[in-house]
Design an enzyme around this catalytic site. Structure first.
Site, PDB file in Angstrom:
ATOM      1  N   CYS A   1      34.162  13.467 -49.893  1.00 44.89           N
ATOM      2  CA  CYS A   1      34.479  13.682 -48.478  1.00 44.89           C
ATOM      3  C   CYS A   1      34.043  12.460 -47.652  1.00 44.89           C
ATOM      4  CB  CYS A   1      33.836  14.983 -47.990  1.00 44.89           C
ATOM      5  SG  CYS A   1      34.614  15.652 -46.484  1.00 44.89           S
TER       6      CYS A   1
ATOM      7  N   HIS B   1      35.290  19.132 -52.420  1.00 46.22           N
ATOM      8  CA  HIS B   1      33.863  19.188 -52.719  1.00 46.22           C
ATOM      9  C   HIS B   1      33.583  19.878 -54.061  1.00 46.22           C
ATOM     10  CE1 HIS B   1      32.103  17.994 -48.754  1.00 46.22           C
ATOM     11  NE2 HIS B   1      33.296  18.374 -48.322  1.00 46.22           N
TER      12      HIS B   1
ATOM     13  N   GLU C   1      30.842  19.882 -55.689  1.00 49.82           N
ATOM     14  CA  GLU C   1      29.489  20.443 -55.674  1.00 49.82           C
ATOM     15  C   GLU C   1      29.446  21.844 -55.068  1.00 49.82           C
ATOM     16  OE1 GLU C   1      29.738  18.656 -51.539  1.00 49.82           O
ATOM     17  OE2 GLU C   1      30.660  18.389 -53.509  1.00 49.82           O
TER      18      GLU C   1
END
Length: 231
Positions: free
Chosen positions: A86, A196, A198
């Site tokens: 990002c 994302h 994660e």
């Protein structure tokens, strides 16, 4: 394998990235402040999402001049594994580690929701455990994720197999050229992506499809450094 999570003023996904490394592969990981000038002890470096320097001027434009970026460029040249997520992707673009630029989403709205990605390149340290053409569920959260590059750059990305992820056909959330969601450098050791991973390491989060990105990095590193490497 030692990991660093870079932290800039305004980073807000650094804890998520730190926890993802802990939870998925259990490797040593440290926060590294943007004033650091030596990244030599780290094998993998994550540039997390957020709003570095408040996104003033444009996303990543100020962070690009932080002292740690000189060390990050050196790490990239040494072949270390670097992933920008990002705002981290935006910083990699601003620094010239990856080609292209980010524009405002076509909707001019912040988009925050699940997104389906198609894996386009499995020949990278970040995607070794995915299947070519596989659809994976990785969330997005951005206002300036509309990836842009000129025709010549796009042709080069395609020719060098540098397009790693595309948004599922017909479901491009931001208007990025050629549905691009993530690209790598020519050497394949630097990845930038808007979604994302994660935030997708466990089904409790809505998807575990991001977990294999971290396990891919570790397995590739171990293979490169030999089976005798001590975790």
């Amino acid at each position: 394998m030692n990991f660093a999570v870079l932290v800039f003023p305004g980073s807000n996904c650094d804890i998520d990235c730190y926890k993802a490394v802990e939870e998925t592969i259990g490797q040593p990981v440290e926060y590294v402040w943007h004033t650091e000038t030596d990244l030599s002890k780290y094998d993998g470096i994550i540039v997390p999402g957020g709003f570095s320097y408040g996104d003033y001027l444009r996303c990543g434009a100020i962070a690009r001049f932080a002292p740690v970026m000189t060390a990050l460029v050196q790490a990239a040249e040494q072949g270390k594994y670097i992933i920008g997520i990002c705002n981290g992707f935006q910083i990699l673009l601003e620094s010239g580690l990856l080609p292209g630029a980010m524009l405002r989403n076509e909707s001019l709205k912040f988009r925050c929701h699940a997104a389906m990605l198609q894996v386009e390149n499995t020949n990278t340290p970040f995607t070794a455990e995915y299947k070519q053409g596989e659809l994976i569920n990785i969330p997005i959260a951005h206002g300036e994720g509309n990836y842009y590059c000129d025709d010549a750059t796009l042709a080069e990305l395609k020719a060098n197999n540098q397009i790693v992820f595309r948004y599922e056909a017909g479901n491009n959330p931001n208007g990025s050229v050629d549905d691009i969601a993530g690209i790598c450098n020519k050497a394949g050791n630097v990845l930038g992506m808007m979604p994302h991973p994660e935030r997708a390491i466990h089904e409790l989060l809505g998807s575990a499809d991001g977990k294999r990105m971290f396990t891919s990095i570790l397995s590739t590193w171990r293979e490169k450094h030999g089976a005798a490497v001590n975790s």
